[in-house]
Scaffold this motif. Sequence first.
Motif, PDB file in Angstrom:
ATOM      1  N   VAL A  98      42.848 -44.587  20.342  1.00  0.00           N
ATOM      2  CA  VAL A  98      42.145 -45.039  19.042  1.00  0.00           C
ATOM      3  C   VAL A  98      40.808 -45.285  19.362  1.00  0.00           C
ATOM      4  CG1 VAL A  98      42.311 -47.248  17.852  1.00  0.00           C
ATOM      5  CG2 VAL A  98      44.258 -46.273  18.158  1.00  0.00           C
ATOM      6  N   GLU A  99      40.319 -45.878  20.514  1.00  0.00           N
ATOM      7  CA  GLU A  99      38.749 -46.184  20.613  1.00  0.00           C
ATOM      8  C   GLU A  99      38.176 -44.963  20.966  1.00  0.00           C
ATOM      9  OE1 GLU A  99      37.503 -49.061  20.699  1.00  0.00           O
ATOM     10  OE2 GLU A  99      39.314 -50.139  20.277  1.00  0.00           O
ATOM     11  N   ALA A 127      59.627 -42.004  17.492  1.00  0.00           N
ATOM     12  CA  ALA A 127      58.501 -43.309  16.982  1.00  0.00           C
ATOM     13  C   ALA A 127      57.479 -42.850  16.064  1.00  0.00           C
ATOM     14  CB  ALA A 127      57.760 -43.831  18.260  1.00  0.00           C
ATOM     15  N   PRO A 128      58.134 -42.985  14.713  1.00  0.00           N
ATOM     16  CA  PRO A 128      57.215 -42.452  13.529  1.00  0.00           C
ATOM     17  C   PRO A 128      55.832 -43.009  13.472  1.00  0.00           C
ATOM     18  CG  PRO A 128      59.483 -42.531  12.869  1.00  0.00           C
ATOM     19  CD  PRO A 128      59.448 -43.304  14.243  1.00  0.00           C
ATOM     20  N   ASP A 129      55.859 -44.400  13.884  1.00  0.00           N
ATOM     21  CA  ASP A 129      54.768 -45.295  13.967  1.00  0.00           C
ATOM     22  C   ASP A 129      53.856 -44.962  15.081  1.00  0.00           C
ATOM     23  OD1 ASP A 129      55.261 -46.163  11.312  1.00  0.00           O
ATOM     24  OD2 ASP A 129      56.215 -47.728  12.231  1.00  0.00           O
ATOM     25  N   HIS A 130      54.007 -44.117  15.966  1.00  0.00           N
ATOM     26  CA  HIS A 130      53.495 -43.767  17.238  1.00  0.00           C
ATOM     27  C   HIS A 130      51.881 -43.686  16.836  1.00  0.00           C
ATOM     28  CE1 HIS A 130      51.898 -42.200  21.193  1.00  0.00           C
ATOM     29  NE2 HIS A 130      53.275 -42.575  21.608  1.00  0.00           N
ATOM     30  N   PRO A 131      51.017 -43.992  17.576  1.00  0.00           N
ATOM     31  CA  PRO A 131      49.645 -43.893  17.233  1.00  0.00           C
ATOM     32  C   PRO A 131      49.089 -42.477  17.405  1.00  0.00           C
ATOM     33  CG  PRO A 131      49.813 -45.923  18.887  1.00  0.00           C
ATOM     34  CD  PRO A 131      51.069 -45.190  18.775  1.00  0.00           C
ATOM     35  N   ARG A 133      51.004 -39.860  16.757  1.00  0.00           N
ATOM     36  CA  ARG A 133      51.736 -39.145  15.644  1.00  0.00           C
ATOM     37  C   ARG A 133      50.949 -39.442  14.402  1.00  0.00           C
ATOM     38  NH1 ARG A 133      58.208 -38.862  14.171  1.00  0.00           N
ATOM     39  NH2 ARG A 133      57.771 -37.731  12.151  1.00  0.00           N
ATOM     40  N   ARG A 134      50.356 -40.733  14.406  1.00  0.00           N
ATOM     41  CA  ARG A 134      49.678 -41.253  13.150  1.00  0.00           C
ATOM     42  C   ARG A 134      48.334 -40.588  13.048  1.00  0.00           C
ATOM     43  NH1 ARG A 134      51.037 -46.529  14.444  1.00  0.00           N
ATOM     44  NH2 ARG A 134      49.042 -47.082  14.936  1.00  0.00           N
ATOM     45  N   ALA A 135      47.561 -40.175  14.316  1.00  0.00           N
ATOM     46  CA  ALA A 135      46.512 -39.671  14.312  1.00  0.00           C
ATOM     47  C   ALA A 135      46.263 -38.139  14.267  1.00  0.00           C
ATOM     48  CB  ALA A 135      45.740 -40.032  15.804  1.00  0.00           C
ATOM     49  N   LEU A 136      47.521 -37.417  14.524  1.00  0.00           N
ATOM     50  CA  LEU A 136      47.484 -36.053  14.471  1.00  0.00           C
ATOM     51  C   LEU A 136      46.546 -35.148  13.432  1.00  0.00           C
ATOM     52  CD1 LEU A 136      50.968 -34.920  16.006  1.00  0.00           C
ATOM     53  CD2 LEU A 136      48.939 -34.870  16.781  1.00  0.00           C
ATOM     54  N   SER A 137      47.098 -35.589  12.194  1.00  0.00           N
ATOM     55  CA  SER A 137      46.570 -34.943  11.098  1.00  0.00           C
ATOM     56  C   SER A 137      44.866 -35.193  10.804  1.00  0.00           C
ATOM     57  CB  SER A 137      47.013 -35.359   9.830  1.00  0.00           C
ATOM     58  OG  SER A 137      46.871 -36.951   9.422  1.00  0.00           O
ATOM     59  N   SER A 138      44.488 -36.099  11.643  1.00  0.00           N
ATOM     60  CA  SER A 138      42.905 -36.269  11.637  1.00  0.00           C
ATOM     61  C   SER A 138      42.233 -35.575  12.615  1.00  0.00           C
ATOM     62  CB  SER A 138      42.530 -37.728  11.861  1.00  0.00           C
ATOM     63  OG  SER A 138      43.069 -38.622  12.943  1.00  0.00           O
ATOM     64  N   LEU A 139      42.887 -35.115  13.772  1.00  0.00           N
ATOM     65  CA  LEU A 139      42.390 -34.465  14.819  1.00  0.00           C
ATOM     66  C   LEU A 139      42.198 -32.861  14.587  1.00  0.00           C
ATOM     67  CD1 LEU A 139      44.676 -35.846  17.972  1.00  0.00           C
ATOM     68  CD2 LEU A 139      42.488 -36.673  17.212  1.00  0.00           C
ATOM     69  N   ASP A 140      41.380 -32.469  15.108  1.00  0.00           N
ATOM     70  CA  ASP A 140      40.870 -31.046  14.962  1.00  0.00           C
ATOM     71  C   ASP A 140      41.759 -30.020  15.555  1.00  0.00           C
ATOM     72  OD1 ASP A 140      38.464 -31.383  12.922  1.00  0.00           O
ATOM     73  OD2 ASP A 140      37.786 -32.398  14.919  1.00  0.00           O
ATOM     74  N   LEU A 141      42.288 -30.336  16.508  1.00  0.00           N
ATOM     75  CA  LEU A 141      43.106 -29.538  17.632  1.00  0.00           C
ATOM     76  C   LEU A 141      43.686 -30.154  18.470  1.00  0.00           C
ATOM     77  CD1 LEU A 141      43.074 -26.473  18.297  1.00  0.00           C
ATOM     78  CD2 LEU A 141      41.101 -26.963  19.818  1.00  0.00           C
ATOM     79  N   VAL A 142      44.818 -29.598  18.895  1.00  0.00           N
ATOM     80  CA  VAL A 142      45.839 -30.137  19.972  1.00  0.00           C
ATOM     81  C   VAL A 142      46.040 -28.872  20.969  1.00  0.00           C
ATOM     82  CG1 VAL A 142      48.276 -30.745  20.653  1.00  0.00           C
ATOM     83  CG2 VAL A 142      47.476 -31.627  18.507  1.00  0.00           C
ATOM     84  N   LEU A 143      45.554 -28.911  22.067  1.00  0.00           N
ATOM     85  CA  LEU A 143      45.897 -27.954  23.105  1.00  0.00           C
ATOM     86  C   LEU A 143      46.946 -28.744  24.079  1.00  0.00           C
ATOM     87  CD1 LEU A 143      42.129 -27.224  24.158  1.00  0.00           C
ATOM     88  CD2 LEU A 143      43.529 -25.852  22.538  1.00  0.00           C
ATOM     89  N   THR A 144      47.489 -27.678  24.609  1.00  0.00           N
ATOM     90  CA  THR A 144      48.802 -28.078  25.346  1.00  0.00           C
ATOM     91  C   THR A 144      48.601 -27.175  26.798  1.00  0.00           C
ATOM     92  OG1 THR A 144      50.314 -26.240  24.624  1.00  0.00           O
ATOM     93  CG2 THR A 144      50.184 -28.794  23.517  1.00  0.00           C
ATOM     94  N   TYR A 145      49.144 -27.769  27.913  1.00  0.00           N
ATOM     95  CA  TYR A 145      49.383 -27.430  29.275  1.00  0.00           C
ATOM     96  C   TYR A 145      50.380 -25.998  29.308  1.00  0.00           C
ATOM     97  CZ  TYR A 145      50.959 -28.044  34.160  1.00  0.00           C
ATOM     98  OH  TYR A 145      51.596 -27.893  35.135  1.00  0.00           O
ATOM     99  N   GLY A 146      51.228 -25.942  28.259  1.00  0.00           N
ATOM    100  CA  GLY A 146      52.102 -25.088  28.288  1.00  0.00           C
ATOM    101  C   GLY A 146      53.106 -25.158  26.903  1.00  0.00           C
ATOM    102  N   GLY A 147      53.966 -24.485  26.806  1.00  0.00           N
ATOM    103  CA  GLY A 147      55.246 -24.617  25.897  1.00  0.00           C
ATOM    104  C   GLY A 147      55.333 -23.534  24.761  1.00  0.00           C
ATOM    105  N   GLY A 148      54.359 -22.763  24.622  1.00  0.00           N
ATOM    106  CA  GLY A 148      54.835 -21.577  23.941  1.00  0.00           C
ATOM    107  C   GLY A 148      54.954 -21.807  22.559  1.00  0.00           C
ATOM    108  N   ASP A 149      55.444 -20.912  21.795  1.00  0.00           N
ATOM    109  CA  ASP A 149      55.792 -21.127  20.293  1.00  0.00           C
ATOM    110  C   ASP A 149      56.565 -22.296  19.974  1.00  0.00           C
ATOM    111  OD1 ASP A 149      54.293 -18.851  19.513  1.00  0.00           O
ATOM    112  OD2 ASP A 149      56.099 -17.388  19.490  1.00  0.00           O
TER     113      ASP A 149
END
Length: 362
Positions: A98-99, A127-131, A133-149
């Motif tokens: 958040v900060e 947790a639908p109210d997880h910080p 989860r609430r922030a995802l739509s305002s972020l430009d990008l999620v990068l992940t260590y792995g996981g594929g499709d």
Amino acid sequence: MRIAFYGSSLVSAYWNGAATYYRGLLRALAARGYEITFYEPDVYDRQKHRDIDSPDWCSVVVYEGTVAALKRAAASAAEADVVIKASGVGFEDDLLLVEVMAAARPAALKIFWDVDAPATLQELRAAPDHPLRRALSSLDLVLTYGGGDPVVRSYRALGACQCVPIYNAVDPETHHRVSEDPRFAAELAFLGNRLPDREARVEAFFLAPAARLGNRRFLLGGAGWHDKPLPANVAYIGHVPTADHNAFNATPHAVLNISRASMAENGFSPATRVFEAAGAGACLITDAWEGIELFLKPGEEVLVARDGQDVVELMRKLTPASAQQIGERALARVLGEHTYAHRAAEVDRVFRDRSSRVEAAE
């Protein structure tokens, strides 16, 4: 571009499996011209177990494990062009997200970098109210260590604008062939911390085969195994500093990779150990997981075991000559396709592509 990266630790691999990943990627990004500052909290005694000095390719800011210090560190995000909050920082992660994002300039690229996507996604679904989860739509990008499709689809379903896996790789300057070291002499070696969702798999893929191959020496490294009952032919050596990883991989007849249960079930999540071992020219045996062929060719560049019985049979068949051939092929493959320079080129492309999309939408 200036990057402000908030993660667990860059200078200490102590109870910090992401250290090698961070170091390889950020060093390669710095070589492409990025100016990087890494912010890490002083928690879990990591600063007492530093295994590298602050590098010349990245500024490191260590802040106290207090809310006030966290907020001061987060405020520095305002100076960056790319602001990254990683998962698993280890101190007030939700507050830090958040900060940091509140401090980021409107024009900055705002990114969440997930180094444990299966665990994070399980937490978000519950947790639908997880910080985050609430922030995802305002972020430009999620990068992940792995996981594929599967991970990409899950993040998109939860509201992420874009999700891109950036896989582990090898840094040839830090992981490479070295001379054998008698401390690590063994038929089969495994290096990994004792974790709840890995322990049963270590028992099945490593300890049970060791008990069946009682005339061969097995080697176990990693933190937390000191009170674990072990077969007599398993030598436990505790935490292995990163400076010794090359020798640990290059010395035994073969080394074993055992994924955490969640990573194995999800697939497409090669551990740093896979590339460290290949970079040292080791003969690697890995547990089976979907997507391994994207990184190494089973049977030629890596040996794949479905269970402990497979490990036993592979060890009985493996000869010094065949082990050497597998190690040489794996080394050639990762140097040709899976270095952190390759990954940094991909990250740079993603950053620039996403930045241009954001600018076009304004």
